[in-house]
Motif scaffolding. Structure first.
Motif, PDB file in Angstrom:
ATOM      1  N   GLU A 101      14.088  31.867  17.987  1.00  0.00           N
ATOM      2  CA  GLU A 101      13.300  30.844  17.109  1.00  0.00           C
ATOM      3  C   GLU A 101      11.757  30.677  17.210  1.00  0.00           C
ATOM      4  OE1 GLU A 101      14.940  26.737  17.193  1.00  0.00           O
ATOM      5  OE2 GLU A 101      16.983  27.498  16.802  1.00  0.00           O
ATOM      6  N   VAL A 102      11.148  30.747  16.018  1.00  0.00           N
ATOM      7  CA  VAL A 102       9.717  30.614  16.231  1.00  0.00           C
ATOM      8  C   VAL A 102       9.325  29.557  15.558  1.00  0.00           C
ATOM      9  CG1 VAL A 102       7.468  31.958  15.517  1.00  0.00           C
ATOM     10  CG2 VAL A 102       9.591  33.178  16.326  1.00  0.00           C
ATOM     11  N   ASN A 103       8.419  28.835  16.078  1.00  0.00           N
ATOM     12  CA  ASN A 103       7.755  27.479  15.217  1.00  0.00           C
ATOM     13  C   ASN A 103       6.648  28.047  14.485  1.00  0.00           C
ATOM     14  OD1 ASN A 103       6.745  25.093  14.466  1.00  0.00           O
ATOM     15  ND2 ASN A 103       6.642  24.347  16.385  1.00  0.00           N
ATOM     16  N   LEU A 104       7.010  27.795  13.044  1.00  0.00           N
ATOM     17  CA  LEU A 104       5.885  28.580  12.261  1.00  0.00           C
ATOM     18  C   LEU A 104       4.788  27.726  12.039  1.00  0.00           C
ATOM     19  CD1 LEU A 104       8.192  29.484   9.192  1.00  0.00           C
ATOM     20  CD2 LEU A 104       7.360  30.860  11.011  1.00  0.00           C
ATOM     21  N   ASP A 105       4.744  26.444  12.527  1.00  0.00           N
ATOM     22  CA  ASP A 105       3.624  25.710  12.557  1.00  0.00           C
ATOM     23  C   ASP A 105       2.522  26.050  13.404  1.00  0.00           C
ATOM     24  OD1 ASP A 105       4.609  24.064  10.797  1.00  0.00           O
ATOM     25  OD2 ASP A 105       5.649  22.419  12.180  1.00  0.00           O
ATOM     26  N   ASP A 106       2.901  26.916  14.556  1.00  0.00           N
ATOM     27  CA  ASP A 106       1.992  27.474  15.503  1.00  0.00           C
ATOM     28  C   ASP A 106       1.283  28.646  14.921  1.00  0.00           C
ATOM     29  OD1 ASP A 106       2.766  25.669  17.166  1.00  0.00           O
ATOM     30  OD2 ASP A 106       4.593  26.811  18.022  1.00  0.00           O
ATOM     31  N   ILE A 107       1.583  29.303  13.724  1.00  0.00           N
ATOM     32  CA  ILE A 107       0.976  30.576  13.271  1.00  0.00           C
ATOM     33  C   ILE A 107       0.038  30.024  11.982  1.00  0.00           C
ATOM     34  CG2 ILE A 107       1.235  32.892  12.444  1.00  0.00           C
ATOM     35  CD1 ILE A 107       4.020  32.965  13.523  1.00  0.00           C
ATOM     36  N   PRO A 108      -1.306  30.344  12.262  1.00  0.00           N
ATOM     37  CA  PRO A 108      -2.231  29.733  11.083  1.00  0.00           C
ATOM     38  C   PRO A 108      -2.165  30.924   9.965  1.00  0.00           C
ATOM     39  CG  PRO A 108      -3.552  30.709  12.775  1.00  0.00           C
ATOM     40  CD  PRO A 108      -2.092  30.475  13.415  1.00  0.00           C
ATOM     41  N   VAL A 109      -2.316  30.527   8.795  1.00  0.00           N
ATOM     42  CA  VAL A 109      -2.815  31.498   7.755  1.00  0.00           C
ATOM     43  C   VAL A 109      -3.758  32.467   7.900  1.00  0.00           C
ATOM     44  CG1 VAL A 109      -3.420  31.670   5.087  1.00  0.00           C
ATOM     45  CG2 VAL A 109      -2.232  29.719   6.000  1.00  0.00           C
ATOM     46  N   GLY A 110      -3.246  33.810   7.542  1.00  0.00           N
ATOM     47  CA  GLY A 110      -4.077  34.973   7.913  1.00  0.00           C
ATOM     48  C   GLY A 110      -3.654  35.572   9.155  1.00  0.00           C
ATOM     49  N   LYS A 111      -3.235  35.088  10.110  1.00  0.00           N
ATOM     50  CA  LYS A 111      -2.906  35.443  11.487  1.00  0.00           C
ATOM     51  C   LYS A 111      -1.601  36.280  11.565  1.00  0.00           C
ATOM     52  CE  LYS A 111      -6.565  34.047  13.384  1.00  0.00           C
ATOM     53  NZ  LYS A 111      -7.629  34.770  13.866  1.00  0.00           N
ATOM     54  N   ASN A 112      -1.610  37.234  12.279  1.00  0.00           N
ATOM     55  CA  ASN A 112      -0.249  38.041  12.629  1.00  0.00           C
ATOM     56  C   ASN A 112      -0.087  37.667  14.185  1.00  0.00           C
ATOM     57  OD1 ASN A 112       1.648  40.622  11.637  1.00  0.00           O
ATOM     58  ND2 ASN A 112       0.943  40.869  14.098  1.00  0.00           N
ATOM     59  N   VAL A 113       1.146  37.498  14.548  1.00  0.00           N
ATOM     60  CA  VAL A 113       1.532  37.143  15.951  1.00  0.00           C
ATOM     61  C   VAL A 113       2.861  37.943  16.371  1.00  0.00           C
ATOM     62  CG1 VAL A 113       2.367  35.429  17.560  1.00  0.00           C
ATOM     63  CG2 VAL A 113       0.741  34.766  15.860  1.00  0.00           C
ATOM     64  N   THR A 114       2.636  38.496  17.470  1.00  0.00           N
ATOM     65  CA  THR A 114       3.575  39.491  17.903  1.00  0.00           C
ATOM     66  C   THR A 114       4.620  38.637  18.947  1.00  0.00           C
ATOM     67  OG1 THR A 114       2.116  41.442  17.724  1.00  0.00           O
ATOM     68  CG2 THR A 114       4.129  41.554  18.908  1.00  0.00           C
ATOM     69  N   PHE A 115       5.952  38.946  18.829  1.00  0.00           N
ATOM     70  CA  PHE A 115       6.923  38.308  19.566  1.00  0.00           C
ATOM     71  C   PHE A 115       7.758  39.439  20.314  1.00  0.00           C
ATOM     72  CE2 PHE A 115       5.576  34.857  16.590  1.00  0.00           C
ATOM     73  CZ  PHE A 115       5.730  33.762  17.321  1.00  0.00           C
ATOM     74  N   LYS A 116       8.484  39.092  21.370  1.00  0.00           N
ATOM     75  CA  LYS A 116       9.375  40.176  21.935  1.00  0.00           C
ATOM     76  C   LYS A 116      10.877  39.631  21.552  1.00  0.00           C
ATOM     77  CE  LYS A 116      10.413  42.909  25.880  1.00  0.00           C
ATOM     78  NZ  LYS A 116       9.770  43.208  27.651  1.00  0.00           N
ATOM     79  N   TRP A 117      11.554  40.529  20.938  1.00  0.00           N
ATOM     80  CA  TRP A 117      12.824  40.292  20.675  1.00  0.00           C
ATOM     81  C   TRP A 117      13.701  41.502  21.036  1.00  0.00           C
ATOM     82  CZ3 TRP A 117      15.644  42.206  16.135  1.00  0.00           C
ATOM     83  CH2 TRP A 117      16.914  41.352  15.925  1.00  0.00           C
ATOM     84  N   ARG A 118      14.706  41.100  22.029  1.00  0.00           N
ATOM     85  CA  ARG A 118      15.625  42.308  22.287  1.00  0.00           C
ATOM     86  C   ARG A 118      14.899  43.506  22.637  1.00  0.00           C
ATOM     87  NH1 ARG A 118      20.357  42.341  17.373  1.00  0.00           N
ATOM     88  NH2 ARG A 118      20.827  40.027  17.567  1.00  0.00           N
TER      89      ARG A 118
END
Length: 221
Positions: A101-118
């Motif tokens: 699960e990712v909280n989308l409120d933590d990602i501002p407009v215009g940003k790309n965030v990297t998460f590790k999944w599996r």
């Protein structure tokens, strides 16, 4: 002078249930015997038939034993495979970890965030309206791997892709390249802000993992 007549003396004897004549003469011996030899063909046929029947019985027994052994082996193998699969099956807590699960409120407009999944990098990109409009205007027929932006981003402001180049598996750099999306430094593949391959050796677009949206949360997996 009267000639002497030699009269043969005949004798008979019993052989194998048959009377056989024997003839003897004086001065010279004449023998003949007429023997009726009994036929053993019926006995031979009977023996051969019994032998064939015995052979058939042995073969049938061999086949039966072989089939029984094969069935037993198959059942044992099935049981072993089932036990192995039960052992390898993921438990409920492991399956729960397969989702993220990712909280989308933590990602501002215009940003790309990297998460590790599996064990894989996932890019979550919050796209501004200008970026959405630009990608929607691309002629799909001109693409190497034709996909519209609407197919790839079910919720237009959010793009979710695996951060693995489809060429040889390198991790691209976000917000880079000739098409303002992603650039792979390994061999120079350029992706747009929809994750579509636009230039370079990569054969396909960046893969989109299974995901869904619930309110302000992104669920991957």
């Amino acid at each position: 002078m009267a000639s002497a007549v030699i009269r043969p003396r005949a004798h008979c004897f019993l052989f194998a249930g048959h009377v056989l004549p024997m003839v003897f003469a004086v001065g010279r011996q004449v023998r003949y015997a007429h023997l009726d030899v009994p036929s053993f063909e019926a006995v031979k046929r009977s023996d051969n038939g019994d032998q064939k029947e015995a052979d058939y019985s042995r073969r049938a027994f061999t086949y039966l034993m072989g089939a029984g052994g094969a069935i037993a082996t198959a059942q044992l193998a099935k049981s072993m495979v089932q036990d192995f699969l039960d052992t390898m099956s993921a438990s409920a807590d492991v399956l729960a970890m397969a989702k993220m699960e990712v909280n989308l409120d933590d990602i501002p407009v215009g940003k790309n965030v990297t998460f590790k999944w599996r064990g894989k990098p996932v890019f979550v990109r919050h796209r501004p309206q200008s970026e959405i409009d630009r990608e929607a205007a691309v002629d799909v027929k001109s693409l190497r791997h034709p996909q519209s932006d609407a197919e790839r981003a079910t919720k237009p402001e959010w793009l979710v892709v695996l951060g693995i180049c489809t060429h040889l598996g390198c991790v691209p750099i976000a917000n880079a390249g000739d098409f303002h999306g992603y650039f792979c430094p390994c061999h120079g593949s350029h992706y747009d802000a929809s994750g579509r391959i636009r230039k370079g050796p990569a054969p396909e677009n960046l893969e989109i993992p299974e995901h869904s949206f619930e309110d302000n949360r992104l669920i991957i997996g």
